[in-house]
Design an enzyme around this catalytic site. Structure first.
Site, PDB file in Angstrom:
ATOM      1  N   SER A   1       5.305   0.015   5.892  1.00 23.06           N
ATOM      2  CA  SER A   1       5.300  -0.002   4.433  1.00 23.06           C
ATOM      3  C   SER A   1       4.104   0.777   3.887  1.00 23.06           C
ATOM      4  O   SER A   1       3.947   1.956   4.192  1.00 23.06           O
ATOM      5  CB  SER A   1       5.334  -1.460   3.939  1.00 23.06           C
ATOM      6  OG  SER A   1       5.657  -1.528   2.570  1.00 23.06           O
TER       7      SER A   1
ATOM      8  N   ASP B   1      16.765  -2.442   2.668  1.00 24.77           N
ATOM      9  CA  ASP B   1      15.386  -2.658   2.207  1.00 24.77           C
ATOM     10  C   ASP B   1      15.379  -2.836   0.681  1.00 24.77           C
ATOM     11  O   ASP B   1      15.819  -1.963  -0.062  1.00 24.77           O
ATOM     12  CB  ASP B   1      14.507  -1.461   2.609  1.00 24.77           C
ATOM     13  CG  ASP B   1      13.017  -1.758   2.503  1.00 24.77           C
ATOM     14  OD1 ASP B   1      12.616  -2.433   1.537  1.00 24.77           O
ATOM     15  OD2 ASP B   1      12.254  -1.314   3.391  1.00 24.77           O
TER      16      ASP B   1
ATOM     17  N   HIS C   1      13.305  -5.470   4.282  1.00 27.97           N
ATOM     18  CA  HIS C   1      11.966  -4.876   4.432  1.00 27.97           C
ATOM     19  C   HIS C   1      11.250  -5.629   5.545  1.00 27.97           C
ATOM     20  O   HIS C   1      10.505  -6.588   5.290  1.00 27.97           O
ATOM     21  CB  HIS C   1      11.209  -4.987   3.105  1.00 27.97           C
ATOM     22  CG  HIS C   1       9.973  -4.146   3.046  1.00 27.97           C
ATOM     23  ND1 HIS C   1       9.998  -2.773   3.187  1.00 27.97           N
ATOM     24  CD2 HIS C   1       8.667  -4.477   2.865  1.00 27.97           C
ATOM     25  CE1 HIS C   1       8.772  -2.298   3.079  1.00 27.97           C
ATOM     26  NE2 HIS C   1       7.945  -3.310   2.904  1.00 27.97           N
TER      27      HIS C   1
END
Length: 218
Positions: free
Chosen positions: A110, A164, A195
């Site tokens: 991320s 996601d 995610h």
């Protein structure tokens, strides 16, 4: 450290927004790296900063996100630059400990993956590889100015969850398309997840790390 003996390779693994360096430490055994490849893993903590999209709450973050709406992201470039310097210092520390950049891989999830892209592609010496998980390139318009010739041929492992809900799949696809257009060697994987990371992804990442680190024997 994995494997037997003095570490001859290193992996710097950068966590996501609001997590910390402990977030991925437990995953290392699941990479199944062989005993004859001694690797030092480094899990740094991002600084605590107020994050605009989280109502200004103090969180561990590599940079502030000012706006996030679908595939639109507005980020604090000064924060990215400061974190890049912090990560560059960690790469230099590994070199001082006997592991030069060519035997080091940057991995990030991320926001940490965004920093892996930015730092890895702009590093002045070749790295062994860059792995960017569930992430994006935060300054796509500046990609050509960012990239250094030393890392034009550095292998990239990019992976994303198909569902996601934090960093849309389209953002990951944009980064990969931009790098493919520039002939960056890149492996792209998607998984039926949100995610997060999943077992199959970590296994593939482990095989990729084994390959890119072995390409530069000590």
């Amino acid at each position: 450290t994995t494997g037997h003996g003095q570490p001859r390779h290193a992996v710097i693994w950068l966590h996501g927004l609001g997590a910390d360096g402990h977030d991925f430490a437990g995953i290392v055994p699941e990479l199944n790296l062989p005993d004859d490849l001694p690797v030092r893993f480094v899990f740094p903590h991002a600084p605590m900063i107020p994050v605009t999209i989280n109502h200004g709450y103090l969180l561990r973050a590599w940079y502030d996100i000012l706006h996030a709406d679908g595939v639109e992201r507005t980020v604090d470039q000064a924060g990215i630059h400061a974190s890049r310097q912090q990560i560059e210092a960690l790469i230099a520390r590994e070199a001082a400990r006997g592991v030069p950049a060519e035997r080091l891989a940057l991995v990030g999830f991320s926001q940490g993956g965004a920093m892996a892209y930015v730092t890895g592609l702009s590093h002045a010496q070749p790295l062994a590889g860059v792995a960017a998980l569930s992430t994006y390139i935060p300054n796509l318009a500046d990609l050509d100015a960012l990239r250094q010739p030393a890392n034009h041929a550095t292998p990239v492992f990019a992976a994303h969850g198909e569902f996601d809900n934090v960093v849309p799949l389209a953002l990951g696809q944009q980064a990969v398309a931009a790098l493919r257009q520039r002939q960056q060697p890149i492996s792209w994987r998607t998984y039926p997840m949100m995610h997060a990371v999943c077992e199959e992804e970590i296994s593939e990442l482990g095989r990729w790390l084994n390959t890119v680190l072995r390409a530069h024997p000590a």
